[in-house]
Design a protein around this motif. Structure first.
Motif, mmCIF file in Angstrom:
data_model
loop_
_atom_site.group_PDB
_atom_site.id
_atom_site.type_symbol
_atom_site.label_atom_id
_atom_site.label_comp_id
_atom_site.label_asym_id
_atom_site.label_seq_id
_atom_site.Cartn_x
_atom_site.Cartn_y
_atom_site.Cartn_z
ATOM 1 N N THR A 81 -8.715 33.577 88.112
ATOM 2 C CA THR A 81 -9.755 34.135 88.962
ATOM 3 C C THR A 81 -9.120 35.304 89.697
ATOM 4 O OG1 THR A 81 -9.241 32.565 90.746
ATOM 5 C CG2 THR A 81 -11.016 31.963 89.241
ATOM 6 N N CYS A 108 -12.440 35.283 85.420
ATOM 7 C CA CYS A 108 -13.681 35.658 86.094
ATOM 8 C C CYS A 108 -13.378 36.058 87.532
ATOM 9 C CB CYS A 108 -14.709 34.532 86.044
ATOM 10 S SG CYS A 108 -14.310 33.111 87.083
ATOM 11 N N HIS A 127 -18.359 34.145 94.112
ATOM 12 C CA HIS A 127 -17.754 33.878 92.798
ATOM 13 C C HIS A 127 -16.523 32.996 92.956
ATOM 14 C CE1 HIS A 127 -20.140 36.544 90.238
ATOM 15 N NE2 HIS A 127 -20.266 37.284 91.322
ATOM 16 N N PRO A 128 -16.237 32.158 91.997
ATOM 17 C CA PRO A 128 -17.024 31.977 90.788
ATOM 18 C C PRO A 128 -18.356 31.296 91.096
ATOM 19 C CG PRO A 128 -15.227 30.376 90.864
ATOM 20 C CD PRO A 128 -15.064 31.290 92.034
ATOM 21 N N ASP A 132 -20.315 31.607 86.047
ATOM 22 C CA ASP A 132 -18.878 31.696 85.765
ATOM 23 C C ASP A 132 -18.324 30.330 85.365
ATOM 24 O OD1 ASP A 132 -18.768 34.440 86.549
ATOM 25 O OD2 ASP A 132 -18.438 33.859 88.649
#
Length: 143
Positions: A81, A108, A127-128, A132
């Motif tokens: 990430t 991601c 996010h994620p 994702d």
């Protein structure tokens, strides 16, 4: 096939969100490299390393874990990430020394408030997200 993911999720739990869902849906053992810096990986057929990206590298606990505990000639997958960009080079250098083969990579965006990003309230907020996480599970199933 026995599969484990060795992970570090330090600031916002971004990486942990991904690996916990993967573990739930794909019968994968999780090893937190921060809390458990030693583990015997010899019985695993496939090993994943998952981390946030810190200064363009995987977390130091992951790098140290791989250097110390990864047996030679294993099949490896990588998950990261990131606030800025995915970068696998730091872990790949260790994997090369261990004659391990990378069979897949997934990355991601992850909420990031490190360094200068803190001044603007962070980047990649939210996010994620669920999409994702679904994509991470799909990636893991595809291995």
């Amino acid at each position: 096939m026995r599969t484990a993911i060795v992970y570090a999720s330090v600031h916002h739990g971004n990486t942990e969100k991904l690996v916990k869902r993967i573990a739930e849906e794909c019968q994968v053992d999780l090893i937190d490299a921060v809390k458990q810096p030693d583990a015997d990986l010899s019985s695993y057929d496939i090993i994943g390393f998952a981390s946030g990206i810190y200064f363009s590298k995987f977390h130091q606990s992951i790098l140290g874990f791989a250097e110390k505990n990864l047996p030679d000639d294993k099949k490896i997958f990588l998950i990261c990430t990131y606030g800025g960009n995915a970068n696998y080079k730091s872990i790949e250098q260790i994997l090369d020394k261990k004659h391990s083969k990378v069979i897949g990579k997934f990355g991601c965006k992850g909420y990031d408030t490190f360094g200068p990003f803190k001044l603007v309230g962070g980047i990649a907020k939210g996010h994620p997200d669920e999409e994702d996480i679904k994509n991470a599970v799909k990636f893991a199933r595809g291995l």
